[in-house]
Design an enzyme around this catalytic site. Structure first.
Site, PDB file in Angstrom:
ATOM      1  N   CYS A   1       0.873  -1.178   0.000  1.00 23.99           N
ATOM      2  CA  CYS A   1       0.000   0.000   0.000  1.00 23.99           C
ATOM      3  C   CYS A   1       0.903   1.219   0.000  1.00 23.99           C
ATOM      4  CB  CYS A   1      -0.901  -0.003   1.231  1.00 23.99           C
ATOM      5  SG  CYS A   1      -1.887   1.501   1.408  1.00 23.99           S
TER       6      CYS A   1
ATOM      7  N   CYS B   1      -5.227   6.598  -3.285  1.00 23.92           N
ATOM      8  CA  CYS B   1      -4.555   5.299  -3.279  1.00 23.92           C
ATOM      9  C   CYS B   1      -3.173   5.507  -3.882  1.00 23.92           C
ATOM     10  CB  CYS B   1      -5.346   4.266  -4.080  1.00 23.92           C
ATOM     11  SG  CYS B   1      -4.492   2.677  -4.235  1.00 23.92           S
TER      12      CYS B   1
END
Length: 280
Positions: free
Chosen positions: A81, A217
């Site tokens: 991530c 993101c």
């Protein structure tokens, strides 16, 4: 149990120093499993509320600063991530776990390198080299077809261009693509982008594991910037990616995609003590 909440570009994460294994010990006492712990902790209103949980642990290789376990809000494990990694680096630096401004830490996607700026308020990470680039393929849906692109930047990302990003139904089409049989069984994240200038794009992302649109993101912004450059939607690097949360992420990379960097601000939201009443 002490925890910290940080956010990068609107992606928020709960971080716990778990080098002593206290989380697993406490869960054994409570009689609950780790995915349940993550879901309850990440649920808004009844928990702390976040896009994910990050456990900072001792590295397997002592030359690295730490290892992480990363969990999406639904309790599932993610290999990588981008924004979470930047939050983890700031947390580790402030807690004295990482004692230098050049940090290396272990993830399921490999060892990630990061550079700390402004006392951790800005973090730049070098992602693992992306794989699986595929441009201009079609995704058949009921009654229509979407023209799409794909790149795995540590986790899988579909990137779709639109010239009406603000009005686009991200949740509808994001869910349809995320669960599409073309990407079974693991599924994919889905990003919708629009070109703003020769070195800027805007992005909206539907995230696997959150199962909804998020404010940003990092790995998705990276995939989107690379694909936009490869398709000529932007002409210059680094690429500035305008997220829904309002922050701008800076993506830089070489033409061979051997070195890919994600940079942006990191904010510490609060520190607190977790009450285990939420698990009753």
């Amino acid at each position: 149990m002490e925890f910290t909440k940080c956010q990068g570009a609107g992606n928020d994460f709960i971080l716990i120093d778990n080098r002593d294994g206290k989380v697993q010990k406490k869960l054994q006492e409570l009689g609950i499993d780790l995915p349940t712990f993550v879901r309850k902790l990440c649920t808004f209103h009844t928990g702390v509320g976040a896009d994910g949980l990050i456990l900072i642990e001792e590295p397997d290789n002592p030359q690295n600063d730490f290892k992480w376990q990363f969990f999406n809000a639904d309790g599932s494990v993610a290999e990588m991530c981008g924004n979470g990694s930047r939050c983890a680096v700031r947390f580790a630096y402030e807690k004295g776990i990482a004692k230098r401004e050049h940090v290396k830490f272990e993830t399921l996607a490999g060892v990630i390198e990061a550079w700390i700026k402004d006392q951790g308020r800005v973090v730049k990470v070098q992602l693992t080299p992306p794989v699986g680039l595929k441009l201009d393929f079609e995704i058949p849906l009921e009654g229509e077809t979407l023209k799409a692109n794909f790149l795995n930047t540590g986790v899988p990302h579909v990137v779709i261009y639109t010239n009406q990003l603000k009005e686009f139904d991200v949740k509808k089409y994001g869910a349809a693509v995320r669960y599409h049989k073309m990407f079974a069984p693991a599924g994919t994240n889905v990003n919708f982008i629009e070109s703003l200038s020769e070195d800027e794009i805007a992005i909206r992302t539907y995230e696997r594991g959150v199962e909804d649109e998020t404010l940003a993101c990092g790995t998705g912004s990276t995939a989107a910037a690379i694909i936009a450059y490869k398709k000529g939607l932007v002409k210059k690097k680094p690429v500035k990616v305008h997220t829904k949360g309002g922050e701008i992420l800076i993506i830089d990379f070489d033409d061979e995609l051997k070195k890919v960097f994600l940079e942006g601000k990191v904010y510490k939201v609060f520190e607190g003590i977790l009450s285990f009443e939420i698990f009753n």
